[in-house]
Design an enzyme around this catalytic site. Structure first.
Site, mmCIF file in Angstrom:
data_model
loop_
_atom_site.group_PDB
_atom_site.id
_atom_site.type_symbol
_atom_site.label_atom_id
_atom_site.label_comp_id
_atom_site.label_asym_id
_atom_site.label_seq_id
_atom_site.Cartn_x
_atom_site.Cartn_y
_atom_site.Cartn_z
ATOM 1 N N ASN A 91 0.869 -1.224 0.004
ATOM 2 C CA ASN A 91 0.006 -0.088 0.045
ATOM 3 C C ASN A 91 0.889 1.143 0.115
ATOM 4 O OD1 ASN A 91 -2.003 2.012 0.555
ATOM 5 N ND2 ASN A 91 -3.116 0.568 1.535
ATOM 6 N N ASP A 92 1.321 1.774 1.193
ATOM 7 C CA ASP A 92 2.065 2.825 1.209
ATOM 8 C C ASP A 92 3.338 2.910 0.483
ATOM 9 O OD1 ASP A 92 0.219 3.874 3.043
ATOM 10 O OD2 ASP A 92 1.311 3.021 4.720
ATOM 11 N N VAL A 93 3.930 1.836 0.268
ATOM 12 C CA VAL A 93 5.106 1.692 -0.561
ATOM 13 C C VAL A 93 4.885 2.134 -2.115
ATOM 14 C CG1 VAL A 93 6.338 0.218 1.034
ATOM 15 C CG2 VAL A 93 5.308 -0.574 -0.690
#
Length: 613
Positions: free
Chosen positions: A540-542
């Site tokens: 997700n965040d990466v």
């Protein structure tokens, strides 16, 4: 300053510098095995535990020493077994070597595997038998005019060399297992050398402790799934720290009794090392337990905060250090020592509570470093040079990994420890699609093969969602199917994907994914514009493009995978719930991105079935 202390400090500093140069040569692919093998090496606390358990300094010292032997041997045996399991999974691409048939139609590979299951137990039984008679062996050596202390020194020197060569071997997957075996042999030499220690007069509790700890460590490490390696590592950190703390308390009680009974001076230097041992060991013990609880989802993965938390934590730290300084001035103030130990235990608990599960790679590395420093402090207390060397190597390893993880997230260690990053708010608990950013496109598994028609390049981006769904085997089978159809498959590995350094590499290795298909972030990013499809599995965040340009985003400045540059993107996700940063991923609004909702393992299995048919 005493000569022994001077030598110890020189050894500590030089080992730290040597560890720095060794660890910087270990590639990200090997970070999880590195942490695992240094975790086993942190079981060097076993060396001091053996002395305390067998010295007969008193009932309390014997009990604490016995418990420490159990905890430390659990770490040693379990750590090396789980490391070996990992390293055996790392395979390079290409066809496997043919296996020639052995006798009775069984392959030589199978025979080797079956024999290996019995070699370690047989060696362990032989070691226990020798241990039972070791007192007589030592007396025989002494009676022949030989000094057992010389054997101890020689074995410690060879042990230190084996540890250093073992860490050097982790610089490449090809030599990693050889390096691990050298480290194992180094630990064996350290244990045998310690048995020659002149203070050990009884081997009963040593033998019992080694048997119990070895059985526990082997049982856990042989049966635990690779998806649970982070929490198992955190639990090992806690066991090692508990051993160090118990030995520190035992030594304080022993030296206090000697002062009261015989007037033997309790030096301030010794009090300093004991204080550091119990403080670092105590906070590492409870902090590691908290980390294991979060990773096992026994505790909330999101940060737990309250008003004034950082101020209260800093105040607690100042009080704890104040207690330590007072004890250095007045070592016999036991009314200060025991509250200091209690404060260390509470501080470790409060230190990890406000840290979210997304920051666990940094936390795990820091705890690894703390465990090494605690071992080194224990080495100074007992003036055991092999503990000082190994503790310094372990501490350096954890510290460097922490810095690497912080750099990969573009955040400082202070922000990780006190920033409560990833705190779940009411807004992201009730997340809704932001229509102003565009529309969300969805896709079903049976629609994907049509999109793959004519595709030449696919990049798979694994994340923690893959670990939660235990989808690594399904991902590996999907990749094999694509390769049979002539598709070039690569894996993009972000440094902080997962819950410990290198977590994704180990999971994919378990699924027989060759390590030459695994690409680090800087290596893979130039390939995204050429990729016909980027398949995001639980990351997700990466992959959030907001990290590049949105200065108001908590992810701003964090290096990410350039997934948005691929010609087509499919994201496997349970829902639109944001990641641990608490912000929605702008990648999902990209016109080339489609969402395949559902459990990652189920979705990949369906996709694999459709492609195969």
């Amino acid at each position: 300053m005493t000569t022994e202390l001077e030598i110890g400090l020189y050894i500590f500093i030089l080992a730290g510098f040597l560890g720095y140069h060794l660890i910087t040569r270990v590639p990200p692919l090997m970070h999880t095995p590195l942490m695992s093998v240094t975790n086993a090496m942190s079981g060097i606390s076993l060396v001091g535990s053996l002395v305390v358990a067998g010295a007969g300094h008193g009932t309390l010292s014997t009990i604490f020493g016995f418990i420490a032997v159990v905890c430390s041997s659990t770490n040693v045996v379990g750590g090396f077994i789980i490391t070996d399991r990992m390293l055996k999974m790392f395979k390079k691409g290409g066809s496997p070597a043919p296996i020639s048939p052995g006798e009775n139609g069984q392959s030589q590979g199978q025979i080797g595997f079956n024999l290996s299951r019995f070699v370690l137990p047989i060696l362990f039984v032989c070691f226990v038998v020798v241990l039972i008679w070791f007192k007589d062996i030592r007396e025989y050596i002494n009676g022949r005019g030989l000094d057992p202390a010389n054997a101890l020194s020689i074995l410690y020197i060879f042990s230190a060399a084996m540890f250093i060569l073992g860490l050097k071997g982790l610089s490449s997957p090809k030599n990693a297992r050889r390096g691990m075996f050298l480290a194992e042999f180094g630990m064996f030499l350290a244990i045998v050398g310690t048995l020659f220690h002149h203070e050990i007069i009884s081997f009963t509790w040593i033998t019992v402790g080694l048997i119990i700890g070895s059985v526990i460590g082997a049982s856990i490490s042989l049966w635990i799934p690779m998806t649970a390696v982070p929490q198992r590592t955190a639990l090992s950190h806690s066991l090692g720290a508990l051993a160090v703390t118990l030995i520190g308390i035992s030594e304080y009680v022993r030296h206090s009794s000697e002062y009261l009974e015989h007037g033997i001076q309790f030096s301030r230097v010794l009090m300093t090392t004991i204080g550091l041992e119990v403080v670092i060991g105590g906070l590492t013990f409870t902090g590691s337990l908290m980390a294991a609880g979060k990773l096992q989802e026994l505790l909330p993965g999101a940060p737990i905060t309250y008003k004034g938390q950082n101020v209260s934590n800093i105040t607690l730290l100042v009080v704890m250090l104040g207690c330590l300084f007072y004890l250095i001035y007045n070592p016999m103030a036991s009314w200060v020592f025991y509250p200091m130990v209690a404060l260390a235990l509470v501080f470790g608990f409060l230190l990890v509570v406000p840290i979210g599960a997304a920051d666990m790679p940094v936390v795990m590395s820091l705890l690894n470093s703390y465990a090494g420093l605690a071992d080194a402090a224990m080495g100074f207390v007992l003036m055991n040079k092999i503990q000082i060397i190994t503790g310094s190597l372990d501490g350096t390893s954890g510290f460097l990994l922490s810095l690497l993880m912080c750099r990969a997230m573009n955040r400082s260690a202070m922000n990780v420890l006190f920033g409560a990053f990833g705190k779940v708010t009411e807004d992201n608990n009730q997340w809704k699609v932001d229509d102003t950013k565009g529309s969300i496109r969805t896709i079903q598994a049976d629609e994907v093969p049509a999109l793959l028609d004519g595709a030449r390049s696919v990049i798979i981006i694994p994340g923690y969602g893959m670990a939660v769904a235990q989808a690594q085997h399904a991902v590996g089978e999907l990749a094999k199917t694509l390769k049979k159809q002539g598709v070039d498959v690569k894996y993009a590995i972000h440094p902080v994907a997962g819950r410990m350094p290198g977590h994704m590499n180990v999971l994919l290795a378990e699924a027989d994914v060759p390590y030459d298909q695994l690409y680090e972030m800087d290596q893979i990013n130039p390939y995204f514009p050429e990729a016909d499809l980027a398949l995001v599995v639980g990351a997700n965040d990466v992959t959030n493009p907001a990290a590049k340009y949105n200065k108001s985003s908590p992810l701003y400045g964090m290096p990410i995978l350039d997934v948005e540059r691929a010609k087509m993107i499919i994201v496997l996700k349970r829902s639109m719930r944001p990641g641990f940063a608490g912000v929605d991923n702008e990648l999902y609004y990209n016109p080339r991105c489609m969402m395949l909702f559902g459990d990652a393992k189920d979705s990949i299995t369906k996709l694999f079935s459709v492609l195969k048919s």
